[in-house]
Design a protein around this motif. Sequence first.
Motif, PDB file in Angstrom:
ATOM      1  N   THR A   2       0.894  -1.285   0.158  1.00 12.42           N
ATOM      2  CA  THR A   2       0.154   0.154   0.174  1.00 12.42           C
ATOM      3  C   THR A   2       0.865   1.259  -0.014  1.00 12.42           C
ATOM      4  OG1 THR A   2      -0.049  -0.028   2.388  1.00 12.42           O
ATOM      5  CG2 THR A   2      -2.004  -1.121   1.149  1.00 12.42           C
ATOM      6  N   LEU A   3       1.913   1.355   0.416  1.00 16.93           N
ATOM      7  CA  LEU A   3       2.934   2.316   0.332  1.00 16.93           C
ATOM      8  C   LEU A   3       4.201   2.304  -0.604  1.00 16.93           C
ATOM      9  CD1 LEU A   3       3.835   4.988   1.952  1.00 16.93           C
ATOM     10  CD2 LEU A   3       4.980   3.617   3.484  1.00 16.93           C
ATOM     11  N   ALA A  43       8.927  -0.732   3.360  1.00 19.66           N
ATOM     12  CA  ALA A  43       8.287  -0.411   2.070  1.00 19.66           C
ATOM     13  C   ALA A  43       8.897  -0.495   0.739  1.00 19.66           C
ATOM     14  CB  ALA A  43       7.446   0.866   2.159  1.00 19.66           C
ATOM     15  N   PRO A  44       8.481  -0.807  -0.554  1.00 21.61           N
ATOM     16  CA  PRO A  44       9.463  -0.680  -1.489  1.00 21.61           C
ATOM     17  C   PRO A  44       9.814   0.614  -1.859  1.00 21.61           C
ATOM     18  CG  PRO A  44       7.124  -1.234  -2.280  1.00 21.61           C
ATOM     19  CD  PRO A  44       7.044  -1.229  -0.686  1.00 21.61           C
ATOM     20  N   MET A  45      10.795   0.889  -2.392  1.00 23.93           N
ATOM     21  CA  MET A  45      11.492   2.286  -2.715  1.00 23.93           C
ATOM     22  C   MET A  45      11.834   2.394  -4.061  1.00 23.93           C
ATOM     23  SD  MET A  45      14.986   3.469  -0.871  1.00 23.93           S
ATOM     24  CE  MET A  45      15.824   1.971  -1.176  1.00 23.93           C
ATOM     25  N   ALA A  86       1.723  -0.228  -9.295  1.00 26.89           N
ATOM     26  CA  ALA A  86       2.250  -1.377  -8.482  1.00 26.89           C
ATOM     27  C   ALA A  86       1.292  -1.874  -7.601  1.00 26.89           C
ATOM     28  CB  ALA A  86       3.392  -1.003  -7.888  1.00 26.89           C
ATOM     29  N   GLY A  87      -0.142  -1.052  -7.537  1.00 25.14           N
ATOM     30  CA  GLY A  87      -1.088  -1.481  -6.656  1.00 25.14           C
ATOM     31  C   GLY A  87      -1.085  -0.718  -5.289  1.00 25.14           C
ATOM     32  N   ALA A  88      -0.089   0.179  -5.217  1.00 26.55           N
ATOM     33  CA  ALA A  88      -0.006   1.167  -4.014  1.00 26.55           C
ATOM     34  C   ALA A  88      -0.941   2.223  -4.005  1.00 26.55           C
ATOM     35  CB  ALA A  88       1.286   1.443  -3.788  1.00 26.55           C
ATOM     36  N   ASP A  89      -1.317   2.743  -2.725  1.00 27.88           N
ATOM     37  CA  ASP A  89      -2.209   3.831  -2.642  1.00 27.88           C
ATOM     38  C   ASP A  89      -1.677   4.975  -1.919  1.00 27.88           C
ATOM     39  OD1 ASP A  89      -2.473   3.178   0.049  1.00 27.88           O
ATOM     40  OD2 ASP A  89      -4.420   2.265   0.007  1.00 27.88           O
ATOM     41  N   ARG A  90      -0.458   4.958  -1.835  1.00 28.23           N
ATOM     42  CA  ARG A  90       0.410   6.082  -0.980  1.00 28.23           C
ATOM     43  C   ARG A  90       1.607   6.021  -1.443  1.00 28.23           C
ATOM     44  NH1 ARG A  90      -1.814   2.974   2.665  1.00 28.23           N
ATOM     45  NH2 ARG A  90       0.160   2.788   3.924  1.00 28.23           N
ATOM     46  N   ALA A 133       6.404  14.609   2.293  1.00 31.58           N
ATOM     47  CA  ALA A 133       4.948  14.251   2.443  1.00 31.58           C
ATOM     48  C   ALA A 133       4.604  13.116   2.143  1.00 31.58           C
ATOM     49  CB  ALA A 133       4.176  15.335   1.681  1.00 31.58           C
ATOM     50  N   LEU A 134       3.249  12.460   2.507  1.00 31.35           N
ATOM     51  CA  LEU A 134       2.735  11.344   2.177  1.00 31.35           C
ATOM     52  C   LEU A 134       1.623  11.657   1.313  1.00 31.35           C
ATOM     53  CD1 LEU A 134       2.827   8.310   2.801  1.00 31.35           C
ATOM     54  CD2 LEU A 134       1.215   8.675   4.710  1.00 31.35           C
ATOM     55  N   TRP A 135       1.683  11.214  -0.005  1.00 33.72           N
ATOM     56  CA  TRP A 135       0.484  11.600  -1.154  1.00 33.72           C
ATOM     57  C   TRP A 135      -0.433  10.376  -1.138  1.00 33.72           C
ATOM     58  CZ3 TRP A 135       0.497  16.775  -2.531  1.00 33.72           C
ATOM     59  CH2 TRP A 135       1.744  17.192  -2.237  1.00 33.72           C
ATOM     60  N   ARG A 136      -1.762  10.631  -1.491  1.00 35.73           N
ATOM     61  CA  ARG A 136      -2.536   9.408  -1.906  1.00 35.73           C
ATOM     62  C   ARG A 136      -2.360   9.228  -3.634  1.00 35.73           C
ATOM     63  NH1 ARG A 136      -5.541   7.371   2.245  1.00 35.73           N
ATOM     64  NH2 ARG A 136      -6.147   8.996   3.668  1.00 35.73           N
ATOM     65  N   THR A 137      -2.182   8.155  -3.885  1.00 35.29           N
ATOM     66  CA  THR A 137      -1.945   8.051  -5.429  1.00 35.29           C
ATOM     67  C   THR A 137      -3.331   8.602  -6.381  1.00 35.29           C
ATOM     68  OG1 THR A 137      -2.957   5.822  -5.279  1.00 35.29           O
ATOM     69  CG2 THR A 137      -0.538   6.014  -5.473  1.00 35.29           C
ATOM     70  N   SER A 138      -4.549   8.763  -5.569  1.00 34.73           N
ATOM     71  CA  SER A 138      -5.713   9.141  -6.056  1.00 34.73           C
ATOM     72  C   SER A 138      -5.440  10.617  -6.483  1.00 34.73           C
ATOM     73  CB  SER A 138      -6.798   9.025  -5.131  1.00 34.73           C
ATOM     74  OG  SER A 138      -6.651   9.520  -4.186  1.00 34.73           O
TER      75      SER A 138
END
Length: 196
Positions: A2-3, A43-45, A86-90, A133-138
């Motif tokens: 997710t991240l 988390a993946p980088m 990749a299916g992540a949302d953040r 920052a932490l951004w939503r992929t949306s």
Amino acid sequence: MTLVIAILAGGAGRRIGGDKPHRRLGGTRLLDRTLATARAIPAPMILVVREPDQVSGFAGTVVLDAPRIAGPLAGLSSALAWAADAGADRVLTLPCDMPFLPDDLCLRLESALTKDVGAAVAASGGRLHPVCALWRTSTAPTLAQRASEGRLSLRGLGEAVGWTVVDWPVDRGDPFININTAEDMTMAEATLRRQS
């Protein structure tokens, strides 16, 4: 998954004479200091750059800045697209030129990213740091629309998608010291000596 963590290293670094990711602070490349921060987060980088030859010695995934966008928004655009595929949302964005990022950066931003906001952004000493920052992929469609209109501010994007600000204390030094010039590097060296 997710991240995704995205290290933004595509800037030209003109004010410091170029090649900013490879500049050394206390004998360690600025890029390696940010990589150490990222590797502590499970988390993946990805590493986001303008040109493939901007970085060397990185064995992970390298993603190129969006070609028709200038500034850090180009890196964020590519990072959001890669993460969504990749299916992540953040996406947690980390710059390659802030060598003292706090250990609790991801944890606190994650806690602040409520359902009603598109991003959680770091702040310290009365200053926002939208590159941390932490951004939503949306938020990607809003970014694309703003970029097409020539609106390239990360701060403006954050305001457009709705964000929350997470403030860090600076009583023991600002953890978001940003290195852009030789003078900044001198100050960072002094900070490093105080911490050792």
